[in-house]
Design a protein around this motif. Structure first.
Motif, PDB file in Angstrom:
ATOM      1  N   LEU A  96      49.179 110.426  78.415  1.00 19.21           N
ATOM      2  CA  LEU A  96      47.954 110.535  77.630  1.00 19.21           C
ATOM      3  C   LEU A  96      47.675 109.248  76.854  1.00 19.21           C
ATOM      4  O   LEU A  96      46.535 108.781  76.775  1.00 19.21           O
ATOM      5  CB  LEU A  96      48.044 111.708  76.666  1.00 19.21           C
ATOM      6  N   ILE A  97      48.715 108.678  76.278  1.00 13.36           N
ATOM      7  CA  ILE A  97      48.552 107.464  75.484  1.00 13.36           C
ATOM      8  C   ILE A  97      48.036 106.312  76.350  1.00 13.36           C
ATOM      9  O   ILE A  97      47.222 105.492  75.900  1.00 13.36           O
ATOM     10  CB  ILE A  97      49.878 107.096  74.774  1.00 13.36           C
ATOM     11  N   LYS A  98      48.484 106.231  77.583  1.00 10.89           N
ATOM     12  CA  LYS A  98      47.973 105.197  78.488  1.00 10.89           C
ATOM     13  C   LYS A  98      46.461 105.348  78.670  1.00 10.89           C
ATOM     14  O   LYS A  98      45.719 104.366  78.647  1.00 10.89           O
ATOM     15  CB  LYS A  98      48.684 105.280  79.848  1.00 10.89           C
ATOM     16  N   TYR A  99      46.024 106.593  78.841  1.00 10.12           N
ATOM     17  CA  TYR A  99      44.588 106.870  78.966  1.00 10.12           C
ATOM     18  C   TYR A  99      43.858 106.538  77.668  1.00 10.12           C
ATOM     19  O   TYR A  99      42.775 105.935  77.680  1.00 10.12           O
ATOM     20  CB  TYR A  99      44.399 108.343  79.327  1.00 10.12           C
ATOM     21  N   VAL A 100      44.448 106.915  76.541  1.00 11.57           N
ATOM     22  CA  VAL A 100      43.825 106.695  75.233  1.00 11.57           C
ATOM     23  C   VAL A 100      43.673 105.211  74.939  1.00 11.57           C
ATOM     24  O   VAL A 100      42.622 104.753  74.461  1.00 11.57           O
ATOM     25  CB  VAL A 100      44.653 107.395  74.133  1.00 11.57           C
ATOM     26  N   LYS A 101      44.699 104.434  75.222  1.00 10.86           N
ATOM     27  CA  LYS A 101      44.642 103.000  74.954  1.00 10.86           C
ATOM     28  C   LYS A 101      43.543 102.319  75.759  1.00 10.86           C
ATOM     29  O   LYS A 101      42.923 101.352  75.291  1.00 10.86           O
ATOM     30  CB  LYS A 101      46.000 102.350  75.264  1.00 10.86           C
ATOM     31  N   TYR A 102      43.299 102.828  76.941  1.00 10.89           N
ATOM     32  CA  TYR A 102      42.294 102.222  77.818  1.00 10.89           C
ATOM     33  C   TYR A 102      40.871 102.640  77.460  1.00 10.89           C
ATOM     34  O   TYR A 102      39.926 101.882  77.646  1.00 10.89           O
ATOM     35  CB  TYR A 102      42.600 102.600  79.274  1.00 10.89           C
ATOM     36  N   ASN A 103      40.729 103.856  76.912  1.00 13.69           N
ATOM     37  CA  ASN A 103      39.393 104.423  76.714  1.00 13.69           C
ATOM     38  C   ASN A 103      38.955 104.543  75.259  1.00 13.69           C
ATOM     39  O   ASN A 103      37.779 104.813  74.997  1.00 13.69           O
ATOM     40  CB  ASN A 103      39.320 105.806  77.363  1.00 13.69           C
ATOM     41  N   PHE A 104      39.868 104.374  74.308  1.00  9.93           N
ATOM     42  CA  PHE A 104      39.515 104.520  72.897  1.00  9.93           C
ATOM     43  C   PHE A 104      40.066 103.344  72.097  1.00  9.93           C
ATOM     44  O   PHE A 104      40.973 102.646  72.553  1.00  9.93           O
ATOM     45  CB  PHE A 104      40.083 105.832  72.333  1.00  9.93           C
ATOM     46  N   ASN A 105      39.524 103.170  70.907  1.00  9.80           N
ATOM     47  CA  ASN A 105      39.955 102.075  70.041  1.00  9.80           C
ATOM     48  C   ASN A 105      40.553 102.617  68.745  1.00  9.80           C
ATOM     49  O   ASN A 105      40.058 102.348  67.644  1.00  9.80           O
ATOM     50  CB  ASN A 105      38.773 101.143  69.727  1.00  9.80           C
ATOM     51  N   PHE A 106      41.602 103.385  68.874  1.00 13.46           N
ATOM     52  CA  PHE A 106      42.262 103.915  67.685  1.00 13.46           C
ATOM     53  C   PHE A 106      43.021 102.808  66.958  1.00 13.46           C
ATOM     54  O   PHE A 106      43.677 101.965  67.580  1.00 13.46           O
ATOM     55  CB  PHE A 106      43.243 105.024  68.072  1.00 13.46           C
ATOM     56  N   ASP A 107      42.942 102.840  65.625  1.00 11.71           N
ATOM     57  CA  ASP A 107      43.714 101.901  64.817  1.00 11.71           C
ATOM     58  C   ASP A 107      45.181 102.295  64.760  1.00 11.71           C
ATOM     59  O   ASP A 107      46.065 101.442  64.672  1.00 11.71           O
ATOM     60  CB  ASP A 107      43.148 101.844  63.395  1.00 11.71           C
ATOM     61  N   LYS A 108      45.449 103.608  64.799  1.00 12.94           N
ATOM     62  CA  LYS A 108      46.821 104.104  64.742  1.00 12.94           C
ATOM     63  C   LYS A 108      46.982 105.308  65.670  1.00 12.94           C
ATOM     64  O   LYS A 108      46.066 106.135  65.792  1.00 12.94           O
ATOM     65  CB  LYS A 108      47.198 104.515  63.305  1.00 12.94           C
ATOM     66  N   ILE A 109      48.134 105.378  66.299  1.00 15.26           N
ATOM     67  CA  ILE A 109      48.537 106.564  67.056  1.00 15.26           C
ATOM     68  C   ILE A 109      49.912 106.982  66.532  1.00 15.26           C
ATOM     69  O   ILE A 109      50.867 106.194  66.577  1.00 15.26           O
ATOM     70  CB  ILE A 109      48.610 106.294  68.571  1.00 15.26           C
ATOM     71  N   ILE A 110      49.994 108.191  66.012  1.00 14.49           N
ATOM     72  CA  ILE A 110      51.220 108.690  65.400  1.00 14.49           C
ATOM     73  C   ILE A 110      51.692 109.937  66.142  1.00 14.49           C
ATOM     74  O   ILE A 110      50.888 110.797  66.511  1.00 14.49           O
ATOM     75  CB  ILE A 110      51.004 109.055  63.913  1.00 14.49           C
ATOM     76  N   ILE A 111      53.000 110.046  66.344  1.00 16.59           N
ATOM     77  CA  ILE A 111      53.609 111.264  66.878  1.00 16.59           C
ATOM     78  C   ILE A 111      54.518 111.843  65.793  1.00 16.59           C
ATOM     79  O   ILE A 111      55.350 111.122  65.230  1.00 16.59           O
ATOM     80  CB  ILE A 111      54.434 111.006  68.143  1.00 16.59           C
ATOM     81  N   THR A 112      54.349 113.124  65.502  1.00 12.95           N
ATOM     82  CA  THR A 112      55.206 113.774  64.511  1.00 12.95           C
ATOM     83  C   THR A 112      55.440 115.221  64.934  1.00 12.95           C
ATOM     84  O   THR A 112      55.157 115.600  66.073  1.00 12.95           O
ATOM     85  CB  THR A 112      54.579 113.692  63.096  1.00 12.95           C
ATOM     86  N   SER A 113      55.968 116.030  64.038  1.00 14.13           N
ATOM     87  CA  SER A 113      56.256 117.424  64.372  1.00 14.13           C
ATOM     88  C   SER A 113      55.995 118.315  63.167  1.00 14.13           C
ATOM     89  O   SER A 113      56.159 117.889  62.014  1.00 14.13           O
ATOM     90  CB  SER A 113      57.712 117.573  64.819  1.00 14.13           C
ATOM     91  N   ILE A 114      55.607 119.543  63.446  1.00 13.94           N
ATOM     92  CA  ILE A 114      55.306 120.500  62.388  1.00 13.94           C
ATOM     93  C   ILE A 114      56.590 121.012  61.734  1.00 13.94           C
ATOM     94  O   ILE A 114      56.640 121.232  60.528  1.00 13.94           O
ATOM     95  CB  ILE A 114      54.465 121.660  62.947  1.00 13.94           C
ATOM     96  N   HIS A 115      57.636 121.188  62.496  1.00 15.93           N
ATOM     97  CA  HIS A 115      58.933 121.579  61.950  1.00 15.93           C
ATOM     98  C   HIS A 115      60.011 121.246  62.966  1.00 15.93           C
ATOM     99  O   HIS A 115      59.723 120.774  64.070  1.00 15.93           O
ATOM    100  CB  HIS A 115      58.974 123.071  61.588  1.00 15.93           C
ATOM    101  N   GLY A 116      61.265 121.463  62.604  1.00 15.67           N
ATOM    102  CA  GLY A 116      62.379 121.198  63.495  1.00 15.67           C
ATOM    103  C   GLY A 116      62.834 122.474  64.198  1.00 15.67           C
ATOM    104  O   GLY A 116      62.042 123.386  64.433  1.00 15.67           O
ATOM    105  N   GLU A 117      64.126 122.534  64.497  1.00 14.68           N
ATOM    106  CA  GLU A 117      64.638 123.679  65.265  1.00 14.68           C
ATOM    107  C   GLU A 117      66.147 123.783  65.063  1.00 14.68           C
ATOM    108  O   GLU A 117      66.850 122.767  64.970  1.00 14.68           O
ATOM    109  CB  GLU A 117      64.346 123.480  66.751  1.00 14.68           C
ATOM    110  N   LEU A 118      66.630 125.006  64.986  1.00 11.03           N
ATOM    111  CA  LEU A 118      68.069 125.258  64.988  1.00 11.03           C
ATOM    112  C   LEU A 118      68.505 125.566  66.410  1.00 11.03           C
ATOM    113  O   LEU A 118      67.887 126.399  67.090  1.00 11.03           O
ATOM    114  CB  LEU A 118      68.416 126.430  64.068  1.00 11.03           C
ATOM    115  N   LEU A 119      69.563 124.902  66.850  1.00 10.46           N
ATOM    116  CA  LEU A 119      70.045 125.067  68.222  1.00 10.46           C
ATOM    117  C   LEU A 119      71.517 125.459  68.215  1.00 10.46           C
ATOM    118  O   LEU A 119      72.356 124.840  68.855  1.00 10.46           O
ATOM    119  CB  LEU A 119      69.834 123.765  69.001  1.00 10.46           C
ATOM    120  N   GLY A 120      71.817 126.489  67.441  1.00 16.20           N
ATOM    121  CA  GLY A 120      73.203 126.924  67.290  1.00 16.20           C
ATOM    122  C   GLY A 120      73.871 126.331  66.074  1.00 16.20           C
ATOM    123  O   GLY A 120      75.027 126.654  65.779  1.00 16.20           O
TER     124      GLY A 120
END
Length: 283
Positions: free
Chosen positions: A234-258
């Motif tokens: 998606l980011i490859k498409y976004v970089k080519y088609n949009f001019n965002f100043d920032k692209i951030i990846i984050t998460s709403i919460h974590g996870e317990l895995l045992g």
């Protein structure tokens, strides 16, 4: 694929043994504060502050939010995916998502694209539907275990485009794990009520069914790899088609895995649940 709630199973699950109840009390009252002090969580930047600052600045930005990407796993996986960037550790609110997300985004003009996901109390409609600029993405042809594959999110974005200030929410690596459908099917009815009863019924089911923790970890990791690869495309498409100043990846919460003998979500202030990535993509 649809599921019926196991009412009888829910009633039986309320009859937890004393060990499970005491264990949860100990983790909540003793382990959580101790571990939080060891990690010095109070000094970590807060996710809501980072989001507020991003929104207040005169930026065109894309904020990508995963539903349950814990920091340590994300940090290990992102290095193997083609998304160059810089990572920072932030603290997400310990409140339930349906409480803090409407408070943070309720008055904003951001366009939010979110997936259909419904597993008991985990319901994205409950979280995002009330937001005025939110758009539900539900691929009825590929609906799987009441969740939305990340590729379906990409298809929608490629078809309809983005806005200057957009948020995209991806379901993975949140349960149910699409990389192990059989495992997800076997746990589904129990996950739907896991947060409503004391102790950890997931661990009991895994033990009874002779399902190893390794298999759970594998499913979670594979879903993390899957969603990050979709984001990379998606980011490859976004970089080519949009001019965002920032692209951030984050998460709403974590996870317990045992960890500490618990799986998925409990309302604990544990680092595995409240420490998430803030990853600024190199544009």
């Amino acid at each position: 694929m649809s599921f019926n709630y196991d009412i009888i199973g829910f009633i039986k699950s309320l009859k937890q043994d004393a060990i499970g109840t005491v264990k949860e009390i100990l983790v909540r009252r003793l382990t959580s504060p101790l571990i939080s002090n060891i990690y010095d969580i109070k000094k970590e930047p807060r996710l809501v502050d980072k989001i507020s600052l991003l929104s207040e600045e005169n930026y065109d930005f894309l904020l990508i939010m995963l539903l349950s990407a814990r920091f340590d796993v994300f940090q290990n996986v992102i290095k193997y995916v083609d998304i160059p960037g810089e990572i920072e550790r932030v603290v997400t609110p310990s409140e339930y998502s349906y409480i803090w997300i409407p408070r943070v985004f309720g008055k904003s003009d951001l366009k939010i694209f979110y997936p259909y996901l419904r597993v008991g109390v985990h319901d994205t409609l409950k979280i995002f539907k009330s937001l005025k600029n939110s758009i539900l993405i539900k691929d009825d042809e590929n609906i799987l275990l009441n969740t939305t594959p990340s590729c379906s999110i990409n298809k929608y974005i490629l078809k309809y485009g983005l806005y200057k200030r957009s948020i995209i929410v991806y379901a993975q690596p949140h349960f149910p794990w699409i990389s192990d459908i059989q495992l997800s099917q076997s746990l589904y009815r129990y996950v739907a009520i896991n947060e409503l009863v004391p102790g950890d019924i997931i661990q009991k089911v895994l033990k009874k069914s002779q399902i190893s923790r390794k298999r759970v970890l594998k499913a979670y990791y594979l879903d993390m790899i899957y969603v990050l690869r979709c984001i990379s495309e998606l980011i490859k498409y976004v970089k080519y088609n949009f001019n965002f100043d920032k692209i951030i990846i984050t998460s709403i919460h974590g996870e317990l895995l045992g960890d500490y003998g618990f799986y998925l979500h409990k309302n604990f202030n544990l680092p595995q649940l409240i420490l998430v990535p803030w990853y600024e993509v190199v544009i």
